[in-house]
Write a protein that holds these residues in place. Structure first.
Motif, mmCIF file in Angstrom:
data_model
loop_
_atom_site.group_PDB
_atom_site.id
_atom_site.type_symbol
_atom_site.label_atom_id
_atom_site.label_comp_id
_atom_site.label_asym_id
_atom_site.label_seq_id
_atom_site.Cartn_x
_atom_site.Cartn_y
_atom_site.Cartn_z
ATOM 1 N N GLN A 112 105.931 97.414 26.382
ATOM 2 C CA GLN A 112 107.072 97.921 27.144
ATOM 3 C C GLN A 112 108.143 98.484 26.210
ATOM 4 O O GLN A 112 108.761 99.507 26.508
ATOM 5 C CB GLN A 112 107.661 96.814 28.019
ATOM 6 C CG GLN A 112 106.777 96.408 29.171
ATOM 7 C CD GLN A 112 107.272 95.142 29.858
ATOM 8 O OE1 GLN A 112 107.975 94.326 29.261
ATOM 9 N NE2 GLN A 112 106.870 94.967 31.116
ATOM 10 N N ARG A 113 108.352 97.860 25.051
ATOM 11 C CA ARG A 113 109.328 98.372 24.084
ATOM 12 C C ARG A 113 108.887 99.720 23.535
ATOM 13 O O ARG A 113 109.683 100.638 23.387
ATOM 14 C CB ARG A 113 109.544 97.370 22.949
ATOM 15 C CG ARG A 113 110.406 96.187 23.340
ATOM 16 C CD ARG A 113 110.931 95.428 22.148
ATOM 17 N NE ARG A 113 109.904 94.965 21.244
ATOM 18 C CZ ARG A 113 109.236 93.813 21.374
ATOM 19 N NH1 ARG A 113 109.517 93.008 22.383
ATOM 20 N NH2 ARG A 113 108.320 93.467 20.499
ATOM 21 N N MET A 116 109.553 102.294 26.087
ATOM 22 C CA MET A 116 110.971 102.621 26.143
ATOM 23 C C MET A 116 111.346 103.552 24.995
ATOM 24 O O MET A 116 112.165 104.454 25.168
ATOM 25 C CB MET A 116 111.824 101.347 26.073
ATOM 26 C CG MET A 116 111.866 100.571 27.373
ATOM 27 S SD MET A 116 113.097 99.269 27.384
ATOM 28 C CE MET A 116 112.334 98.037 26.359
ATOM 29 N N HIS A 119 110.723 107.204 25.603
ATOM 30 C CA HIS A 119 111.650 107.820 26.551
ATOM 31 C C HIS A 119 113.026 108.086 25.958
ATOM 32 O O HIS A 119 113.902 108.596 26.630
ATOM 33 C CB HIS A 119 111.804 106.939 27.802
ATOM 34 C CG HIS A 119 110.564 106.848 28.626
ATOM 35 N ND1 HIS A 119 110.007 107.927 29.231
ATOM 36 C CD2 HIS A 119 109.754 105.792 28.915
ATOM 37 C CE1 HIS A 119 108.914 107.566 29.882
ATOM 38 N NE2 HIS A 119 108.743 106.265 29.692
ATOM 39 N N ARG A 120 113.217 107.740 24.680
ATOM 40 C CA ARG A 120 114.527 107.968 24.046
ATOM 41 C C ARG A 120 114.731 109.452 23.767
ATOM 42 O O ARG A 120 113.817 110.157 23.400
ATOM 43 C CB ARG A 120 114.638 107.213 22.722
ATOM 44 C CG ARG A 120 114.929 105.757 22.897
ATOM 45 C CD ARG A 120 115.335 105.162 21.557
ATOM 46 N NE ARG A 120 115.461 103.734 21.697
ATOM 47 C CZ ARG A 120 116.590 103.122 21.994
ATOM 48 N NH1 ARG A 120 117.677 103.808 22.151
ATOM 49 N NH2 ARG A 120 116.632 101.821 22.111
ATOM 50 N N ILE A 126 118.681 106.147 26.108
ATOM 51 C CA ILE A 126 117.430 106.088 26.855
ATOM 52 C C ILE A 126 117.519 107.015 28.051
ATOM 53 O O ILE A 126 118.475 106.968 28.815
ATOM 54 C CB ILE A 126 117.155 104.643 27.334
ATOM 55 C CG1 ILE A 126 116.953 103.728 26.139
ATOM 56 C CG2 ILE A 126 115.927 104.601 28.234
ATOM 57 C CD1 ILE A 126 116.775 102.275 26.496
ATOM 58 N N LEU A 128 115.989 107.761 31.497
ATOM 59 C CA LEU A 128 115.158 107.087 32.488
ATOM 60 C C LEU A 128 114.399 108.052 33.387
ATOM 61 O O LEU A 128 113.508 107.652 34.103
ATOM 62 C CB LEU A 128 116.018 106.160 33.331
ATOM 63 C CG LEU A 128 116.702 105.038 32.546
ATOM 64 C CD1 LEU A 128 117.597 104.242 33.466
ATOM 65 C CD2 LEU A 128 115.685 104.144 31.877
#
Length: 129
Positions: A112-113, A116, A119-120, A126, A128
């Motif tokens: 999950q990290r 994330m 998606h930066r 971030i 979304l």
């Protein structure tokens, strides 16, 4: 016609008798700070006389209480006796259940990290969408 004087009691004493506050000094402190209204008028003196028919508005903990006095009371008795001293007219507030974590499932996994991080945007925030 009998002209009997209206039965009254000190405001701080009544708040204590009706079990809104644990001690009379706490009740007097709330009254002194100006957080109590009697029939819509702010009151700052704990010795203010109140009696049946008066409407009190005050804050207790985080809720606003609106009560109509039905009786003065002789003593600070058990809870059922105290509840007979007033009629609660407070507005009903629907409370949400306490959930400090919201819908989070705890700490994110390594996958999950990484997701994330993909998606930066360039400025480090971030994105979304």
């Amino acid at each position: 016609m009998t002209d009997q004087p209206r039965q009254t009691i000190r405001l701080d004493k009544w708040l204590w008798h009706a079990r809104f506050f644990k001690s009379r000094s706490l009740a007097a402190g709330v009254v002194t700070s100006g957080k109590v209204r009697v029939d819509g008028t702010p009151v700052s003196k704990p010795a203010r006389a109140v009696g049946p028919g008066d409407v009190l508005t005050f804050i207790q903990a985080d809720a606003t209480k609106v009560v109509r006095i039905l009786g003065c009371g002789e003593r600070r008795g058990p809870a059922p006796e105290a509840q007979a001293l007033y009629e609660d007219m407070s507005p009903v507030v629907e409370r949400r259940p306490y959930n400090p974590g919201g819908d989070r499932k705890g700490r994110p996994t390594k996958k999950q990290r990484r997701d994330m991080m993909t998606h930066r945007s360039n400025d480090g925030s971030i994105d979304l969408e």
